[in-house]
Design a protein around this motif. Structure first.
Motif, PDB file in Angstrom:
ATOM      1  N   ASP A 115       0.837  -1.200   0.000  1.00 61.03           N
ATOM      2  CA  ASP A 115       0.000   0.000   0.000  1.00 61.03           C
ATOM      3  C   ASP A 115       0.873   1.253   0.000  1.00 61.03           C
ATOM      4  O   ASP A 115       1.868   1.332   0.732  1.00 61.03           O
ATOM      5  CB  ASP A 115      -0.906   0.032   1.242  1.00 61.03           C
ATOM      6  N   THR A 116       0.508   2.239  -0.796  1.00 53.90           N
ATOM      7  CA  THR A 116       1.150   3.550  -0.761  1.00 53.90           C
ATOM      8  C   THR A 116       0.299   4.481   0.081  1.00 53.90           C
ATOM      9  O   THR A 116      -0.920   4.581  -0.126  1.00 53.90           O
ATOM     10  CB  THR A 116       1.302   4.130  -2.178  1.00 53.90           C
ATOM     11  N   VAL A 117       0.947   5.142   1.027  1.00 55.58           N
ATOM     12  CA  VAL A 117       0.238   5.974   1.998  1.00 55.58           C
ATOM     13  C   VAL A 117       0.321   7.443   1.579  1.00 55.58           C
ATOM     14  O   VAL A 117       1.384   7.937   1.199  1.00 55.58           O
ATOM     15  CB  VAL A 117       0.838   5.774   3.401  1.00 55.58           C
ATOM     16  N   THR A 118      -0.804   8.132   1.644  1.00 55.17           N
ATOM     17  CA  THR A 118      -0.840   9.585   1.487  1.00 55.17           C
ATOM     18  C   THR A 118      -1.440  10.179   2.758  1.00 55.17           C
ATOM     19  O   THR A 118      -2.157   9.494   3.504  1.00 55.17           O
ATOM     20  CB  THR A 118      -1.661  10.004   0.268  1.00 55.17           C
ATOM     21  N   PHE A 119      -1.169  11.452   2.995  1.00 56.31           N
ATOM     22  CA  PHE A 119      -1.659  12.047   4.235  1.00 56.31           C
ATOM     23  C   PHE A 119      -1.833  13.557   4.101  1.00 56.31           C
ATOM     24  O   PHE A 119      -1.165  14.213   3.297  1.00 56.31           O
ATOM     25  CB  PHE A 119      -0.694  11.746   5.396  1.00 56.31           C
ATOM     26  N   ASP A 120      -2.760  14.064   4.875  1.00 57.47           N
ATOM     27  CA  ASP A 120      -2.989  15.496   5.049  1.00 57.47           C
ATOM     28  C   ASP A 120      -3.087  15.760   6.540  1.00 57.47           C
ATOM     29  O   ASP A 120      -3.603  14.920   7.293  1.00 57.47           O
ATOM     30  CB  ASP A 120      -4.281  15.943   4.368  1.00 57.47           C
ATOM     31  N   ARG A 147      -4.361   7.950   4.283  1.00 54.03           N
ATOM     32  CA  ARG A 147      -5.165   7.253   3.274  1.00 54.03           C
ATOM     33  C   ARG A 147      -4.289   6.322   2.446  1.00 54.03           C
ATOM     34  O   ARG A 147      -3.071   6.500   2.361  1.00 54.03           O
ATOM     35  CB  ARG A 147      -5.859   8.261   2.355  1.00 54.03           C
ATOM     36  N   THR A 148      -4.935   5.365   1.831  1.00 50.18           N
ATOM     37  CA  THR A 148      -4.293   4.550   0.803  1.00 50.18           C
ATOM     38  C   THR A 148      -5.337   4.268  -0.261  1.00 50.18           C
ATOM     39  O   THR A 148      -6.494   3.932   0.055  1.00 50.18           O
ATOM     40  CB  THR A 148      -3.722   3.236   1.366  1.00 50.18           C
ATOM     41  N   GLY A 149      -4.945   4.464  -1.524  1.00 46.48           N
ATOM     42  CA  GLY A 149      -5.893   4.294  -2.613  1.00 46.48           C
ATOM     43  C   GLY A 149      -7.078   5.222  -2.507  1.00 46.48           C
ATOM     44  O   GLY A 149      -8.169   4.885  -2.976  1.00 46.48           O
ATOM     45  N   GLY A 150      -6.899   6.389  -1.894  1.00 45.90           N
ATOM     46  CA  GLY A 150      -7.979   7.346  -1.718  1.00 45.90           C
ATOM     47  C   GLY A 150      -8.923   7.020  -0.592  1.00 45.90           C
ATOM     48  O   GLY A 150      -9.857   7.783  -0.308  1.00 45.90           O
ATOM     49  N   GLU A 151      -8.706   5.913   0.099  1.00 46.99           N
ATOM     50  CA  GLU A 151      -9.589   5.475   1.182  1.00 46.99           C
ATOM     51  C   GLU A 151      -8.944   5.748   2.527  1.00 46.99           C
ATOM     52  O   GLU A 151      -7.754   5.485   2.725  1.00 46.99           O
ATOM     53  CB  GLU A 151      -9.887   3.979   1.022  1.00 46.99           C
ATOM     54  N   LEU A 152      -9.723   6.287   3.458  1.00 50.33           N
ATOM     55  CA  LEU A 152      -9.199   6.596   4.790  1.00 50.33           C
ATOM     56  C   LEU A 152      -8.765   5.321   5.502  1.00 50.33           C
ATOM     57  O   LEU A 152      -9.543   4.374   5.628  1.00 50.33           O
ATOM     58  CB  LEU A 152     -10.259   7.316   5.630  1.00 50.33           C
TER      59      LEU A 152
END
Length: 311
Positions: A115-120, A147-152
């Motif tokens: 999984d690739t993680v994104t964050f704000d 988030r990962t894949g746009g999902e929280l």
């Protein structure tokens, strides 16, 4: 803790609430099995859910996937100036000291290797001026959505206190000065049995009665099978130095640095942190055999430590 009336500074601080601290951040590495393994080994967590082809990451690793490490997020990913501006405003107002007070996490879905993680992150709140035992200042809470894949996947709230240290009364010196007392351990319902054992010069280890797994430090439930039921076994007292650090902090009442603090692997297989006695701090070595003893610090406090010999 007491609360002062809102003032002009607080009104300025409140304008930062809701402003971003990070936007569009991306984890430096995807969720991966080696980091999960390192985490579980460090925590002593043997839950089978974290291994194998269907492994998930321990939920408590949530924030670790967003960290930039020693080099930081060198590409500037997610960086916002609002948080630095807020801390600068508090610095200018005299609240130059900082202490992390607590964090809260909520989990929405598990993370898995790959999984690739994104964050704000957002500055969620700034408290009115508070007076604590440390001093007077403001609590600042940030909320990070991961988030990962746009999902929280989860939410991490982190809170610090930016404060001006309280003035301390002068410490008496000379022959009449009272001896500094070592800090007292926190005793609660989850670890009281351990400290009752120490009072009897016994080092007690928890044992899960569901699966037989030994665990230390004491916990309310088993990491392996989640059973809440347990009994104890008494350690024989033999062990080896698994790892150690030498503390060189400035002089502090009741402590005399430098001194060695070790992670001791007991003969029973669990590990505990304690002081090493019997040898100079610079003679402590990994693999050194040690033996349990109980060291009295004052009329009320006795702690388990481990004695080694230079040989």
């Amino acid at each position: 803790m007491t609360e002062d009336r809102p003032d002009a500074l607080y009104e300025r601080l409140r304008t930062f609430e809701g402003r971003p601290a990070a936007t569009g951040g991306t984890g430096k590495d995807p969720v991966n099995a080696p980091m999960i393994r390192h985490w579980c080994e460090a925590m002593g967590d043997t839950n089978p859910a974290y291994t194998g082809p269907d492994a998930i990451a321990p939920p408590t690793m949530l924030q670790s996937w967003t960290m930039g490490g020693l080099s930081g997020h060198t590409d500037g990913t997610g960086r916002s100036t609002a948080y630095d501006e807020l801390l600068g405003l508090l610095d200018d107002a005299g609240f130059r000291s900082v202490v992390a007070t607590d964090c809260e996490q909520e989990y929405a879905r598990p993370l898995r290797p790959g999984d690739t993680v994104t964050f704000d992150a957002v500055i969620e709140s700034v408290s009115p001026r508070k007076t604590t035992r440390l001093g007077t200042g403001h609590f600042v809470t940030t909320r990070m959505d991961v988030r990962t894949g746009g999902e929280l996947a989860g939410t991490h709230r982190f809170r610090i206190l930016k404060y001006a240290p309280a003035r301390r009364p002068a410490t008496p010196t000379g022959p009449a000065a009272p001896a500094a007392r070592r800090p007292r351990p926190v005793v609660n319902r989850d670890n009281r049995g351990f400290w009752d054992g120490v009072a009897e010069h016994r080092l007690l280890i928890q044992r899960c009665t569901g699966c037989g797994m030994l665990r230390f430090p004491w916990l309310p439930g088993c990491n392996t099978c989640a059973s809440p039921d347990w009994d104890t076994v008494e350690a024989c007292g033999s062990g080896t130095v698994y790892s150690y650090v030498v503390m060189h902090h400035p002089p502090f009442p009741a402590f005399d640095p430098p001194y060695a603090v070790a992670l001791v692997e007991l003969a029973e297989g669990v590990r505990m942190i304690s002081n090493i006695t019997g040898v100079p701090y610079d003679k402590v070595r990994i693999g050194m055999p040690v033996q349990l003893e109980f060291l009295r610090f004052d009329d009320e406090l006795e702690l388990p430590v481990f004695r080694a010999s230079e040989a």
